[in-house]
Scaffold this motif. Structure first.
Motif, mmCIF file in Angstrom:
data_model
loop_
_atom_site.group_PDB
_atom_site.id
_atom_site.type_symbol
_atom_site.label_atom_id
_atom_site.label_comp_id
_atom_site.label_asym_id
_atom_site.label_seq_id
_atom_site.Cartn_x
_atom_site.Cartn_y
_atom_site.Cartn_z
ATOM 1 N N SER A 33 0.808 -1.227 -0.008
ATOM 2 C CA SER A 33 0.013 -0.035 -0.063
ATOM 3 C C SER A 33 0.904 1.189 -0.077
ATOM 4 N N MET A 34 1.950 1.287 0.650
ATOM 5 C CA MET A 34 2.861 2.343 0.593
ATOM 6 C C MET A 34 3.540 2.737 -0.779
ATOM 7 N N MET A 35 3.898 1.517 -1.460
ATOM 8 C CA MET A 35 4.239 1.596 -2.733
ATOM 9 C C MET A 35 3.261 2.365 -3.640
ATOM 10 N N LEU A 36 2.013 1.727 -3.689
ATOM 11 C CA LEU A 36 1.032 2.316 -4.286
ATOM 12 C C LEU A 36 0.356 3.738 -4.053
ATOM 13 N N GLY A 39 7.459 10.409 -4.904
ATOM 14 C CA GLY A 39 8.505 9.888 -5.863
ATOM 15 C C GLY A 39 9.078 8.603 -5.474
ATOM 16 N N GLY A 40 9.573 7.944 -6.199
ATOM 17 C CA GLY A 40 10.202 6.617 -5.803
ATOM 18 C C GLY A 40 11.063 6.686 -4.814
ATOM 19 N N PRO A 41 12.274 7.484 -5.020
ATOM 20 C CA PRO A 41 13.293 7.553 -4.054
ATOM 21 C C PRO A 41 12.981 7.858 -2.560
ATOM 22 N N ALA A 42 11.994 8.905 -2.384
ATOM 23 C CA ALA A 42 11.500 8.849 -1.017
ATOM 24 C C ALA A 42 10.734 7.677 -0.604
ATOM 25 N N THR A 43 9.922 7.120 -1.302
ATOM 26 C CA THR A 43 9.094 6.074 -1.252
ATOM 27 C C THR A 43 10.291 4.862 -0.577
#
Length: 265
Positions: free
Chosen positions: A193-196, A203-207
């Protein structure tokens, strides 16, 4: 009240309680930054409710065997996080998240084919963390954690995801057995769920930083699963579940304290 209606009402209540835990933890995670967020995300906020409700329907031997099957699956979760952290630096959410979840599914399927002992599960986790923690180190920090503006569908989506997982695990446990149930209970619904939800906005780097910081927390989660396996056989399900929860909480509090000391230095 008919037995069928009673079962449905109890199942809905269990799903709602589990969803409330995950939603609350997710909101705290968003507001706390990648380090604290990772520590919260690696608490048993998804697997915990699943095992709690399983303990209401099954004996201690079932829970212990399920925990034994869950232990090596914890290693699959860290590989999932590594896959996402690497891909999220350059690729879209769909490619990064889909690849990471596919890695978890493949590894979980392979793990399910074997009979696991407690020592074998611990060794697999130890080897996995020894490999992945150094590889995740470059992705643990970002220059600035972006502010997160929640959208209207965030909470319903998270609630639906975790409620579906708990409902599936509890309903299917009676006919799939403890080994498959243990694998299902550890499906990384919080990380997914965090990814989505986070990737499109921050953004990808922060996630990826949130997931990369979760490595040490997942190590404590694995220890909690091992404690669950041992404690439920010795003391019963209520005490065993409590011991596992305390293990995870104490481990993450120690990590938090170590992080604070490093910051002060």
């Amino acid at each position: 009240m008919s037995p069928e209606l009673h079962f449905v009402l109890i199942l809905v209540l269990r799903m709602a309680v589990a969803a409330a835990f995950v939603v609350s933890a997710s909101i705290i995670t968003e507001r706390s930054g990648p380090v604290i967020g990772a520590l919260i995300a690696t608490l048993p906020i998804s697997a915990g409710p699943s095992y709690t409700f399983l303990a209401l329907d099954h004996d201690a031997a079932f829970i212990a065997e399920g925990a034994l099957a869950s232990l090596p699956v914890n290693a699959a979760t860290i590989y999932m996080g590594l896959t996402y952290a690497v891909l999220a630096q350059r690729f879209s959410m769909w490619i990064s998240a889909a690849s990471a979840i596919a890695v978890w599914l493949v590894l979980a399927t392979i793990i399910r084919q074997f009979e696991w002992s407690l020592s074998a599960g611990l060794i697999v986790n130890a080897i996995t963390f020894a490999i992945c923690i150094p590889l995740l180190r470059p992705y643990r920090h970002v220059a600035k954690m972006p502010l997160i503006a929640r959208r209207w569908y965030d909470i319903p989506l998270r609630a639906a995801l975790v409620a579906s997982l708990v409902g599936t695990v509890v309903t299917a446990s009676g006919w799939v057995g403890p080994r498959v149930t243990g694998v299902m209970a550890l499906f990384p619904i919080v990380f997914s769920s965090m990814m989505l939800i986070l990737h499109p906005r921050i953004g990808g780097p922060a996630t990826a930083a949130v997931l990369a910081n979760s490595a040490w927390g997942l190590m404590g989660f694995g220890l909690g699963v091992a404690v669950l396996h041992v404690a439920v056989l010795q003391f019963g399900s209520p005490i065993g579940l409590s011991c596992a929860l305390v293990t995870c909480i104490v481990w993450n509090l120690v990590l938090w304290q170590i992080g604070r000391r490093k910051v002060k230095r």
